[in-house]
Design an enzyme around this catalytic site. Structure first.
Site, PDB file in Angstrom:
ATOM      1  N   LYS A 170      11.554  -4.505 -16.775  1.00  0.00           N
ATOM      2  CA  LYS A 170      10.301  -5.181 -16.404  1.00  0.00           C
ATOM      3  C   LYS A 170       9.095  -4.360 -16.881  1.00  0.00           C
ATOM      4  CE  LYS A 170       7.074  -7.194 -13.819  1.00  0.00           C
ATOM      5  NZ  LYS A 170       6.357  -8.349 -14.321  1.00  0.00           N
TER       6      LYS A 170
HETATM    7  N1  LIG Z   1       0.791 -12.015 -10.158  1.00  0.00           N
HETATM    8  C1  LIG Z   1       1.603 -11.842 -11.199  1.00  0.00           C
HETATM    9  O1  LIG Z   1       1.343 -12.317 -12.308  1.00  0.00           O
HETATM   10  C2  LIG Z   1       2.894 -11.081 -11.048  1.00  0.00           C
HETATM   11  C3  LIG Z   1       3.901 -11.306 -11.983  1.00  0.00           C
HETATM   12  C4  LIG Z   1       5.118 -10.638 -11.857  1.00  0.00           C
HETATM   13  C5  LIG Z   1       5.289  -9.719 -10.822  1.00  0.00           C
HETATM   14  N2  LIG Z   1       4.276  -9.491  -9.943  1.00  0.00           N
HETATM   15  C6  LIG Z   1       4.524  -8.533  -8.865  1.00  0.00           C
HETATM   16  O2  LIG Z   1       4.910  -9.272  -7.730  1.00  0.00           O
HETATM   17  C7  LIG Z   1       4.402  -8.668  -6.537  1.00  0.00           C
HETATM   18  C8  LIG Z   1       3.524  -9.674  -5.792  1.00  0.00           C
HETATM   19  O3  LIG Z   1       2.463 -10.057  -6.641  1.00  0.00           O
HETATM   20  P1  LIG Z   1       1.383 -11.159  -6.171  1.00  0.00           P
HETATM   21  O4  LIG Z   1       0.544 -11.409  -7.368  1.00  0.00           O
HETATM   22  O5  LIG Z   1       2.046 -12.282  -5.482  1.00  0.00           O
HETATM   23  O6  LIG Z   1       0.550 -10.281  -5.115  1.00  0.00           O
HETATM   24  P2  LIG Z   1      -0.312 -10.768  -3.840  1.00  0.00           P
HETATM   25  O7  LIG Z   1      -0.871 -12.110  -4.052  1.00  0.00           O
HETATM   26  O8  LIG Z   1      -1.235  -9.634  -3.536  1.00  0.00           O
HETATM   27  O9  LIG Z   1       0.788 -10.874  -2.671  1.00  0.00           O
HETATM   28  C9  LIG Z   1       1.287  -9.714  -2.081  1.00  0.00           C
HETATM   29  C10 LIG Z   1       2.104 -10.066  -0.863  1.00  0.00           C
HETATM   30  O10 LIG Z   1       2.427  -8.833  -0.186  1.00  0.00           O
HETATM   31  C11 LIG Z   1       2.147  -8.991   1.205  1.00  0.00           C
HETATM   32  N3  LIG Z   1       1.786  -7.695   1.772  1.00  0.00           N
HETATM   33  C12 LIG Z   1       0.958  -6.762   1.249  1.00  0.00           C
HETATM   34  N4  LIG Z   1       0.912  -5.676   2.050  1.00  0.00           N
HETATM   35  C13 LIG Z   1       1.731  -5.943   3.108  1.00  0.00           C
HETATM   36  C14 LIG Z   1       2.100  -5.222   4.267  1.00  0.00           C
HETATM   37  N5  LIG Z   1       1.640  -3.995   4.496  1.00  0.00           N
HETATM   38  N6  LIG Z   1       2.956  -5.814   5.137  1.00  0.00           N
HETATM   39  C15 LIG Z   1       3.439  -7.044   4.918  1.00  0.00           C
HETATM   40  N7  LIG Z   1       3.130  -7.784   3.822  1.00  0.00           N
HETATM   41  C16 LIG Z   1       2.286  -7.232   2.938  1.00  0.00           C
HETATM   42  C17 LIG Z   1       1.022 -10.007   1.289  1.00  0.00           C
HETATM   43  O11 LIG Z   1       1.063 -10.636   2.540  1.00  0.00           O
HETATM   44  P3  LIG Z   1      -0.125 -11.577   3.094  1.00  0.00           P
HETATM   45  O12 LIG Z   1      -0.875 -12.062   1.882  1.00  0.00           O
HETATM   46  O13 LIG Z   1       0.572 -12.663   3.830  1.00  0.00           O
HETATM   47  O14 LIG Z   1      -0.976 -10.708   3.962  1.00  0.00           O
HETATM   48  C18 LIG Z   1       1.402 -10.955   0.148  1.00  0.00           C
HETATM   49  O15 LIG Z   1       2.315 -11.930   0.605  1.00  0.00           O
HETATM   50  C19 LIG Z   1       3.681  -7.392  -6.989  1.00  0.00           C
HETATM   51  O16 LIG Z   1       4.575  -6.316  -6.923  1.00  0.00           O
HETATM   52  C20 LIG Z   1       3.348  -7.699  -8.430  1.00  0.00           C
HETATM   53  O17 LIG Z   1       3.233  -6.508  -9.208  1.00  0.00           O
HETATM   54  C21 LIG Z   1       3.092 -10.171 -10.008  1.00  0.00           C
END
Ligand SMILES: NC(=O)c1ccc[n+]([C@@H]2O[C@H](COP(=O)([O-])OP(=O)(O)OC[C@H]3O[C@@H](n4cnc5c(N)ncnc54)[C@H](OP(=O)(O)O)[C@@H]3O)[C@@H](O)[C@H]2O)c1
Length: 300
Positions: A170
């Site tokens: 990744k």
């Molecule tokens: N966005 C992309 O294009 C993409 C692509 C591939 C991989 N990723 C990876 O996938 C992951 C998620 O990405 P995303 O874009 O979906 O991020 P995001 O929108 O910031 O979502 C992050 C999630 O983590 C939860 N979270 C954060 N801190 C927490 C804590 N202390 N306790 C419990 N829950 C917690 C949040 O919960 P709440 O919002 O409910 O508070 C939310 O559901 C990351 O590791 C990212 O690097 C992202």
């Protein structure tokens, strides 16, 4: 098989919606209550907390921001951890450092659980379309158990061997993504500052050999200055850091990535951390205009 899904953020929400639409019983939870409502409306069972998700489902997929979020959800370091993961298969799908994943695998197995890391390539739009690409690593039996669950979200799944080789894969793929989008933004900036017709620039790009799914998604955003998030700058900076750390740890040169690392740190310092990664355009504009940022000298 019933499945649990925790973390309904930018990526988790469309992924869980696709899973819920596939006819399985899906139990979901996300820390922020408002994020759970769309899943309830789609027919998923919304749990009261992580404990209930692990009670309800033998396999739990996690789409969480980082290792701290995963630790918090699993109750790692507390007695809750073993109670949640024993007899369960834990499947982190977010991006963490390879070393973090290896450590978590050891802890989950020691507590009597199974572990598959399954990071994905693709952003919000491919997630909505079920067009993510999954990379999976772990014990063969657990991987076999998890693969069918990924099908509603991922159009291809690649088995990468043992943990953390899926995460290393990744990071290798993300190195190309980050340098590609930064290159596209710099190219657009060059065209714009030379007074070219930027719509024509997009047409030329689109007709030629450099056109790609990424350019077709990001170039129109640059043209429209639409920084509505598909992959957040802050998250890209975290990814950038993970790749740079892995490269340094193994003595691998990554000069292009290192320049991007500084530019994404600038973008955050300029106040665009929550914007889409196309907003790296702001950092390029700041360089042209000689605007200083308060980015730390080592690149953030
Ligand atoms: N966005 C992309 O294009 C993409 C692509 C591939 C991989 N990723 C990876 O996938 C992951 C998620 O990405 P995303 O874009 O979906 O991020 P995001 O929108 O910031 O979502 C992050 C999630 O983590 C939860 N979270 C954060 N801190 C927490 C804590 N202390 N306790 C419990 N829950 C917690 C949040 O919960 P709440 O919002 O409910 O508070 C939310 O559901 C990351 O590791 C990212 O690097 C992202």
């Amino acid at each position: 098989m019933d499945v649990g899904f925790i973390g309904l953020g930018v990526m988790g929400r469309p992924m869980a919606l696709r899973l819920a639409g596939s006819g399985r019983k899906v139990t979901v939870w996300s820390r922020t209550a408002a994020k759970r409502a769309p899943l309830r409306a789609a027919g998923a069972h919304v749990a009261a907390g992580p404990d209930e998700v692990f009670r309800e489902a033998p396999v739990v997929l996690l789409m969480l921001a980082d290792g701290d979020a995963v630790d918090a959800v699993l109750g790692r370091g507390t007695p809750d951890f073993a109670a949640r993961v024993a007899g369960r298969t834990v499947v982190p799908m977010g991006t963490t450092s390879p070393a973090y994943s290896q450590g978590l695998e050891a802890d989950v197995r020691a507590a009597g659980g199974r572990y598959v890391e399954a990071p994905v390539s693709g952003s919000r739009v491919p997630a909505e379309a079920g067009r993510l690409v999954a990379m999976v690593a772990g014990e063969e039996e657990a991987v076999t158990q998890v693969r069918p669950l990924l099908e509603p979200m991922c159009h291809e799944t690649f088995v990468c061997g043992r943990v953390p080789d899926a995460l290393l894969m990744k990071l290798a793929v993300n190195l190309f993504l980050i340098t590609t989008v930064t290159g596209l933004a710099e190219s657009f900036h060059f065209a714009e500052r030379h007074g070219l017709d930027t719509r024509r620039f997009l047409d030329v790009l689109d007709a030629g050999p450099m056109a790609s799914g990424v350019s077709r998604m990001k170039a129109p955003k640059l043209l429209a200055r639409d920084f509505d998030v598909q992959a957040a700058v802050r998250d890209v900076l975290m990814n950038n850091r993970l790749i740079a750390d892995a490269a340094r740890a193994s003595g691998v040169a990554s000069p292009l990535l290192d320049v991007c690392h500084a530019l994404f740190a600038d973008t955050v310092a300029l106040g665009h951390g929550a914007a889409d990664m196309a907003a790296v355009l702001h950092a390029l504009e700041a360089r042209t205009e000689g605007v200083a940022t308060d980015r730390p000298a080592h690149g953030g």
